[in-house]
Design a protein around this motif. Structure first.
Motif, PDB file in Angstrom:
ATOM      1  N   LEU A 176       0.879  -1.028  -0.122  1.00 50.20           N
ATOM      2  CA  LEU A 176      -0.116   0.127   0.071  1.00 50.20           C
ATOM      3  C   LEU A 176       0.795   1.235   0.016  1.00 50.20           C
ATOM      4  O   LEU A 176       0.519   2.546  -0.725  1.00 50.20           O
ATOM      5  N   ASP A 177       2.031   1.285   0.643  1.00 53.07           N
ATOM      6  CA  ASP A 177       2.931   2.513   0.706  1.00 53.07           C
ATOM      7  C   ASP A 177       3.285   2.774  -0.466  1.00 53.07           C
ATOM      8  O   ASP A 177       3.622   4.046  -1.064  1.00 53.07           O
ATOM      9  N   VAL A 179       1.859   1.800  -3.554  1.00 50.88           N
ATOM     10  CA  VAL A 179       0.708   2.268  -4.246  1.00 50.88           C
ATOM     11  C   VAL A 179       0.710   3.864  -4.296  1.00 50.88           C
ATOM     12  O   VAL A 179       0.330   4.679  -5.086  1.00 50.88           O
ATOM     13  N   GLU A 205      -9.171  -5.813   3.060  1.00 49.33           N
ATOM     14  CA  GLU A 205      -8.113  -5.258   2.684  1.00 49.33           C
ATOM     15  C   GLU A 205      -8.236  -4.494   1.308  1.00 49.33           C
ATOM     16  O   GLU A 205      -7.712  -3.546   1.434  1.00 49.33           O
ATOM     17  N   LYS A 208      -9.643  -1.140   2.954  1.00 43.79           N
ATOM     18  CA  LYS A 208      -8.576  -0.381   3.678  1.00 43.79           C
ATOM     19  C   LYS A 208      -7.774   0.474   2.381  1.00 43.79           C
ATOM     20  O   LYS A 208      -7.347   1.514   2.522  1.00 43.79           O
ATOM     21  N   ARG A 209      -7.228  -0.442   1.348  1.00 44.90           N
ATOM     22  CA  ARG A 209      -6.326   0.041   0.189  1.00 44.90           C
ATOM     23  C   ARG A 209      -7.295   1.102  -0.596  1.00 44.90           C
ATOM     24  O   ARG A 209      -6.617   2.359  -0.777  1.00 44.90           O
ATOM     25  N   VAL A 213      -6.344   5.148  -0.897  1.00 48.76           N
ATOM     26  CA  VAL A 213      -6.040   5.740  -2.239  1.00 48.76           C
ATOM     27  C   VAL A 213      -7.097   7.100  -2.361  1.00 48.76           C
ATOM     28  O   VAL A 213      -6.661   7.995  -2.763  1.00 48.76           O
TER      29      VAL A 213
END
Length: 397
Positions: A176-177, A179, A205, A208-209, A213
């Motif tokens: 994620l970081d 992304v 998940e 969350k992502r 974003v």
């Protein structure tokens, strides 16, 4: 009087028009087919990998066609396959290639039909038409060059640039970081939208992502892509949870051939549904469009058999009020999207950049049609180095 008059008319026609179009038309004299493998710097995973249905993607097979004519015109086209299929497409392309020799390159629909019948034993979809795509695209490239026009202008462009979104920074294998860093880089590069892959085994998940974003982007255009990995119950549940994110679309929530399921989602959700990239013929897209199974259609010219069937899909989609967002192959799809009456989206993938000497211009959230004739691209030396097989037919003009 009538007989005499008719005779005079025939004589007059002979004087005025001594040759027919068949007498003066150009002819295809040379065809080259090549198979290359484009390696990816990092193996790519989407939901199909996490569900165990596929292995991570490490390379893309590219089948090129180069066509030249007696009068000195040339055209280039390509098809592709991810994971399996490259050798199969190349093999079938070799089997049908000599059917082009002696044909007038301007008669593209006639040639397309001829190539279809040459491979009729293996059908009119899938690999059979993906092997036709390089030839069909090359003929359209040549036709636009002959007219001294960019391909979009040959079709009749509705715009000189197309809204463009990026996919490659948001795959499921990407932390994620990273992304979030990729999102920032894409915006700075001039991209107009971001697509995030979803479809984790744990739906929480995905949310969350997506939350992170959306917070990073603000009201910037955002799409998600589940790559066909949800069942109908999961798709409707996740679709309702994702309404809060104001998405441009939810892509491939269900199996590509589930027309009824996609139609039900399209009717039930406020968020638009997009699908179609995995379909490999006009008829399959016809079922999708007539079945009211999406808000956005996402045909892929190399997958459906080239530009000729793609144009038919565009016409049908427009007639039924669908929006257009072609899949992959932006080098081809930029021209087609520019010619679509309803404002479309174009998918940006930098993966194919090393294959060509020319690069497309991205700025202000849009991809711009260049003034180069035809597709506006030529094969790079790197593409030649990645080539593993070639076959030639006819004679070099």
């Amino acid at each position: 009087m009538s007989v005499s008059g008719n005779s005079d008319a025939v004589s007059y026609a002979k004087v005025i028009d001594g040759k027919t179009a068949a007498d003066t038309g150009d002819r295809i004299e040379y065809v080259k087919v090549s198979l290359a493998f484009l390696p990816l710097s990092t193996p790519v995973s989407d939901a199909k990998v996490l569900t165990g249905r596929q292995k991570p993607l490490t390379e893309v097979a590219i089948v090129f066609a180069e066509i030249r004519t007696r009068d000195g015109y040339d055209g280039i086209g390509f098809s592709y396959s991810k994971r399996a299929g490259g050798y199969g497409i190349f093999a079938h392309a070799k089997e049908i290639a000599d059917n082009l020799l002696g044909e007038d390159p301007n008669d593209i629909d006639k040639i397309y039909t001829k190539l279809l019948w040459a491979g009729a034993s293996v059908g009119r979809s899938g690999m059979a038409v993906q092997a036709i795509s390089p030839f069909d695209v090359a003929l359209w490239d040549m036709k636009a060059k002959r007219a001294k026009l960019p391909l979009a202008k040959l079709f009749g462009a509705h715009r000189d640039s197309v809204r463009c979104y990026n996919t490659s920074g948001g795959f499921l294998h990407t932390p994620l970081d990273q992304v979030l860093k990729n999102v920032a880089i894409s915006r700075e590069s001039g991209i107009g939208g971001i697509k995030l892959k979803v479809g984790h085994p744990d739906n929480a998940e995905d949310l969350k992502r997506l939350t992170a974003v959306r917070k990073e982007l603000g009201d910037f255009p955002l799409m998600v892509d589940a790559n066909q990995q949800w069942d109908r119950d999961t798709a409707i549940r996740m679709g309702r949870k994702m309404e809060q994110f104001d998405l441009v679309w939810i892509e491939e929530p269900l199996d590509a051939y589930d027309v009824e399921g996609h139609a039900a989602l399209t009717a039930a959700l406020d968020t638009p549904i997009a699908t179609g990239e995995m379909l490999t013929s006009y008829r399959e897209h016809e079922q999708l469009i007539l079945g009211n199974a999406s808000d956005f259609v996402q045909p892929d010219a190399p997958r459906v058999g080239g530009i000729t069937p793609f144009l038919r899909i565009m016409e049908l989609a427009h007639r039924h009020g669908r929006k257009l967002a072609p899949h992959f192959a932006m080098e081809i799809h930029l021209h087609l999207a520019a010619a679509y009456p309803i404002e479309p989206w174009l998918e940006h993938f930098e993966w194919l950049n090393p294959l060509f000497n020319e690069q497309l211009e991205l700025r202000d959230g849009r991809m711009w049609v260049s003034d180069r004739y035809g597709l506006g691209v030529t094969m790079s030396e790197q593409a030649v180095k990645w080539t593993v097989q070639t076959a030639e037919f006819g004679k070099q003009p």
